[in-house]
Design a protein around this motif. Structure first.
Motif, PDB file in Angstrom:
ATOM      1  N   CYS A  65       0.026-146.475  11.565  1.00  0.00           N
ATOM      2  CA  CYS A  65      -0.724-147.573  10.957  1.00  0.00           C
ATOM      3  C   CYS A  65      -0.983-148.676  11.977  1.00  0.00           C
ATOM      4  CB  CYS A  65       0.047-148.101   9.757  1.00  0.00           C
ATOM      5  SG  CYS A  65      -0.937-149.122   8.633  1.00  0.00           S
ATOM      6  N   MET A  78       0.037-145.733   1.912  1.00  0.00           N
ATOM      7  CA  MET A  78       1.296-145.375   2.556  1.00  0.00           C
ATOM      8  C   MET A  78       2.283-144.834   1.528  1.00  0.00           C
ATOM      9  SD  MET A  78       3.419-147.725   5.263  1.00  0.00           S
ATOM     10  CE  MET A  78       2.138-147.515   6.517  1.00  0.00           C
ATOM     11  N   ALA A  96      -1.565-151.463   5.914  1.00  0.00           N
ATOM     12  CA  ALA A  96      -1.763-150.514   4.826  1.00  0.00           C
ATOM     13  C   ALA A  96      -2.452-151.223   3.662  1.00  0.00           C
ATOM     14  CB  ALA A  96      -0.428-149.928   4.377  1.00  0.00           C
TER      15      ALA A  96
END
Length: 241
Positions: A65, A78, A96
């Motif tokens: 990420c 996620m 995220a």
């Protein structure tokens, strides 16, 4: 809509289950089982959405990420076995767009995926205006583009939604709960601190000095607003919370 969804999950059985559910809803899944393979696939063929497990070999999901956010605003959901608020905020802080803890029901996962895909597809609630301006911040809802003093800024889907809503009504104060509704709809798992994380990330991107914001301002005890004028307008509570 039919979407190309990349699933990065080291549990092969779990990845296959997710893939079957995606196919059932008309999407095209691609399954990978480590973080390096996920990054390689994203660079080779960018998906419409990434379902990203945190605990993966080679490169873990958090690092994926972190790297991805330097390159793309791809929507990221996620997945993690960690369920504390600190873990949630860490994932959101890295960019995220949503966060689901294990164990989860496949139906909830699909609902989250549908929500993220709808947000990525549609224009923001402020999209009736082709260009939104507040001080030195310019938001193009239809192009999903943000400029600060002419410099392009990359934002996640959640960050963009917040900024677009604020830019549509400069100087209007929005509560954290209102902004949470913009980024998460009716989902109540995350807390209002989620909005604070998005705001902190936005300030790092749009402010000359994130510790002394001049664009995205805190109104103490209420929420946030976007200043209609640039630095030097005066009168606002500019403490960075």
């Amino acid at each position: 809509m039919c979407a190309y969804v990349l699933v990065a999950e080291d549990d092969i059985k779990q990845a296959a289950i997710i893939g079957r559910y995606l196919e059932h809803e008309g999407h095209v899944p691609r399954l990978v089982h480590d973080g390096r393979a996920a990054l390689d696939e994203i660079r080779r063929r960018p998906p419409d959405l990434l379902v990203l497990d945190v605990m993966m070999p080679v490169v873990d999901g958090l690092e994926v990420c972190r790297i991805l956010r330097r390159e793309s605003d791809l929507p990221v959901l996620m997945l993690t076995a960690r369920s504390t608020e600190e873990d949630l905020l860490l994932g959101l802080g890295l960019g995220a767009d949503d966060y689901l803890t294990k164990p989860y029901s496949p139906r909830e996962l699909m609902a989250r995926i549908r929500g993220l895909l709808r947000r990525a597809e549609r224009s923001s609630p402020a999209s009736r205006s082709p260009v939104l301006r507040a001080g030195g911040v310019t938001v193009h809802p239809l192009r999903r583009e943000v400029l600060v003093d002419g410099r392009q800024v990359d934002c996640t889907a959640g960050e963009f939604e917040i900024l677009a809503v604020l830019a549509a009504e400069p100087e209007r104060v929005f509560t954290r709960q209102q902004l949470l509704g913009v980024t998460r709809g009716t989902h109540h798992y995350v807390t209002e601190r989620t909005v604070d994380v998005h705001v902190l990330n936005l300030r790092k991107k749009i402010e000359p000095d994130p510790r002394r914001p001049v664009h995205l301002l805190t109104v103490y005890g209420v929420g946030y607003k976007l200043a209609a004028a640039g630095p030097g307008a005066g009168g606002e509570d500019r403490r960075a919370y």
